[in-house]
Design an enzyme around this catalytic site. Structure first.
Site, PDB file in Angstrom:
ATOM      1  N   ALA A  98      26.067  15.300  36.758  1.00 41.80           N
ATOM      2  CA  ALA A  98      27.766  14.585  36.817  1.00 41.80           C
ATOM      3  C   ALA A  98      27.314  13.259  35.458  1.00 41.80           C
ATOM      4  CB  ALA A  98      27.886  13.526  38.057  1.00 41.80           C
ATOM      5  N   HIS A  99      28.414  12.505  35.255  1.00 42.82           N
ATOM      6  CA  HIS A  99      28.088  11.949  34.426  1.00 42.82           C
ATOM      7  C   HIS A  99      27.759  10.581  34.697  1.00 42.82           C
ATOM      8  CE1 HIS A  99      31.772   9.850  36.895  1.00 42.82           C
ATOM      9  NE2 HIS A  99      30.892   9.524  37.288  1.00 42.82           N
ATOM     10  N   ASN A 100      26.780  10.258  33.054  1.00 44.91           N
ATOM     11  CA  ASN A 100      25.817   9.034  33.104  1.00 44.91           C
ATOM     12  C   ASN A 100      24.724   9.576  33.461  1.00 44.91           C
ATOM     13  OD1 ASN A 100      28.048   7.551  32.387  1.00 44.91           O
ATOM     14  ND2 ASN A 100      28.327   6.724  34.315  1.00 44.91           N
ATOM     15  N   HIS A 160      36.723   8.844  29.981  1.00 40.42           N
ATOM     16  CA  HIS A 160      35.135   9.548  29.853  1.00 40.42           C
ATOM     17  C   HIS A 160      34.924   8.903  27.977  1.00 40.42           C
ATOM     18  CE1 HIS A 160      35.166   9.998  33.889  1.00 40.42           C
ATOM     19  NE2 HIS A 160      33.706  10.499  33.616  1.00 40.42           N
TER      20      HIS A 160
END
Lengths: 345, 345, 345
Positions: free
Chosen positions: B245-247, B204
């Protein structure tokens, strides 16, 4: 907590749990395991007919079983101890075998106590714990490592505040309360007013009040009140990852299971049970002894004693009837469309 | 925050909140309580007709009420202060009565600061807080007890990082941001690739970016981006126990209520409101001003301005129509089955 | 983790990820960005046809694409590197560009270690971390700031325990396990027996066991067993804010996404995938390779390999058929009521 090395005969255990023994009274037992994993010299328990096969194959030397179930068991492979309620007997047996960890009374040298912090009798304060000014504790409290208790909070007797838990300023905690690791009690709530400059936060002047014998699960959050207080009544048990918003009032002896969310100002009366992941909108009243099924989405008041499920939550019986109806209608759709076409609108 | 001891006349309060007074202008008020709990010398508020009975029985000496509602009230039991928006007036009145806690500026002697940590103006860093190397803070920030801010994070002016909260490395935080106790910002996300050796974690490398005036609730989690950054836009307010969550990219002024979950790479445009326990799949786009009802399960894009509910989430009006249809069809199932049988498939 | 400054040619990257290059082999690339944000000198990736428009407009100098998709692309605006699996290639490329943070081996002077704590090889223990007596760690473990590991826990090699995370007493953790910030492992579970004196807590004598390569997300909670142990099998990845109750047994290589809740004593077999916000009642068995859709409410056993959704969870295909049926029946309700009336019950 670990199991200790003492041994008890089947007969001693039957006495302790108030059960009736059927089998070998003098075998000595050294611990409790599940039916699958217990071996000779160990006690087990049968909580439901779901586990009858494991019961038939168990190597346990004795098994706790309900009086009702034991009457149906012929040729038991093991000694039976029949009791009115297996779970209660299991708890009593676990107490017998469990070795209470000796609490390390005293204050870790790294703990930080503000001015005016007071307590009675014994106290245990862990490493890196921080108590703000004028925090008042009762006797025999345990505050674990890294917990933070803000100024002017009052905490009763025999309370436990877990590692890295948070208790906000002016929170009022009763006796024998358990706040598990990472729980956040008395934080500022989610209240805003919409203006031309965006959402402006409401001040939160209310407190959070936890009654006697309340338990709050790990990483759960209980916001303080905005105007009024947020209240969790005596004997109510809250599981992990539960959200209790500002101004919520929960009665006595409620069971609030994991990941439940209660929005602001909702009232939950006594003896209500709310199963996992259920969600309640704000400003509702849930009547005494109501039961909310797992994942229920409650957007209106629920009368006392009612069992509800689904979204929007409604009488569970009705939910089941509607689900069955849809299941039966699904294969008929094409024919019904033809019939409608024939009959005209 | 506690209420302070100053007193204001009804007339002074009406002036402050821009309201119209109907009753006794000179009574002095010392605090704000709910209708049920307010007594003489106290102000209360009526936010909805739901509380009209409590209003009729209140002992408050004055009540904030909407202009619309006040016109319907005959023989008010108390002085009325009529305002355009009761919640805004309540906030202003609470500000009047609230006593801001004086922040303890300074750095606790137990705090650990890495090399190159810098700030402007005043700063408050609590006990057992840890700031990694090259953390840059603006002016007048408060970092509470036990908070951890990793290396190279930058934080703007007047920010608050709550007790035991976590801010990951290289996170970028705007001005006036509130990160409540136990929130985890900029942690590594849930991204894996499946191989013959099992699931291998994706690196990440993205950051987490919080715009000005963002608030993140207690125990909420905001993962850092995998390649791109995770972004929460200015003025967006996130409640407790929310997962981002990511992004994910969230626009401005969104309201994201408790226990909502947003899966990876989903885009939420400006002014979207997402009610409690709603869940959004990954890689979706939620258009401006869309409203997602509580527990909505969103698995496709939502157009701007639409209100959706249910699983899979669809237009709320359609959900209501379908629920009503099923309710009407349920008692007809047996007859419909017979009719189909008669008519043949 | 940040991207580092090394540069690789398109051809070097294609070699590394085992891809086929179609375009300029000698352009040097310095980093990875999304299609929208990548510029000259940067690599990007196309994971789905959903992003074809961004692909057409990208300024990236090279793009990772699946062999399947690349065959459909005519007149690519950029160099293509075709691979069997884009996500795996992306991970490999990210590894290439990522700069591993050099761990600070050593023990912070503020950390508190009980008697009998041991480890092998290198160790990193952060500020304000607390390890109880007889904690045993393998080699190359990283325990971050403010983490608490209780007495008698054993932790394998190359494990990571995040900031302010909690590991309860006697917990057993395998090798290469990641416990993210704020996770609570091995806490006492939600188990009570109802008595005339209210709900009495069950002792929790079981442990929590995490297999090799397990990951537990931020602020997730895993309770210890009451009698038996709670087990998370090797290679299973658990996302943020997940609840795993006492005595749950999860197999190998499962994916448990954010905000999922598993009630007590449920068994999840190998290779099961549980999507976000799904909830499982207690005492169930979920068969191998079953797939539970987001928000599924599971109240019965699920056979191996089945895909389920909805509440109560049932075969996903059946859920879709029923939803379609209801959609078609809704406009027909009035006519159907008339037909039933005409035909009599």
């Amino acid at each position: 907590m670990n199991q200790r090395s003492d041994r008890f005969t089947c007969s001693e255990i039957a006495d302790r749990v108030g059960g009736t023994l059927n089998g070998q009274p003098n075998i000595r037992l050294a611990g409790i395991k599940t039916l699958e994993r217990a071996g000779p010299g160990e006690l087990s328990f049968l909580v439901s007919t779901r586990y009858l096969e494991q019961f038939r194959n168990t190597n346990a030397d004795a098994v706790l079983v309900s009086t009702q179930l034991s009457s149906t068991i012929i040729n038991s492979p093991t000694t039976l101890i029949s009791v009115a309620d297996v779970r209660t007997a299991l708890r009593e047996a676990l107490d017998l075998f469990s070795q209470q960890p000796t609490s390390c009374w005293g204050i870790d040298r790294t703990a930080r106590l503000g001015t005016g912090v007071s307590w009675e009798g014994r106290i245990s304060i862990g490493a890196f714990a921080k108590l703000g000014s004028n925090v008042i504790l009762g006797r025999d409290c345990v505050i674990n490592d890294g917990a933070v208790i803000e100024a002017n909070a009052t905490i009763g007797d025999e309370c436990y505040v877990g590692s890295n838990a948070y208790v906000g300023s002016s929170t009022k905690v009763g006796n024998r309360v358990v706040i598990k690791p990472g729980a956040r009690i008395g934080t500022s709530g989610y209240g805003y007013t919409q203006t031309d400059d965006g959402h402006i936060r409401m001040p939160h002047l209310g407190r959070c009040i936890l009654g006697d014998d309340v338990e709050i699960g790990s990483n759960s959050t209980v916001d303080r009140g905005s105007v009024d207080d947020t209240i969790v009544g005596p004997g109510t048990k809250v599981d992990n990852l539960v959200q209790i918003a500002h101004n919520v009032r929960i009665g006595q002896r409620c069971l609030i299971m994991s990941q439940v969310g209660l929005a602001g100002s909702t009232i939950v009366e006594d003896d209500v049970s709310i199963a996992g992941q259920a969600g309640l909108a704000g400003h509702l009243t849930i009547g005494k002894r109501a039961r909310l099924a797992a994942q229920a989405g409650v957007i209106g008041d629920i009368p006392a004693g009612q069992t509800v499920s689904g979204y929007p939550a409604r009488a569970h019986r009705e939910v089941l009837r509607q689900a069955a109806a849809l299941r039966r209608l699904t294969p008929l759709v094409s024919t019904l469309e033809k019939i409608v076409e024939k009959n005209g609108p």
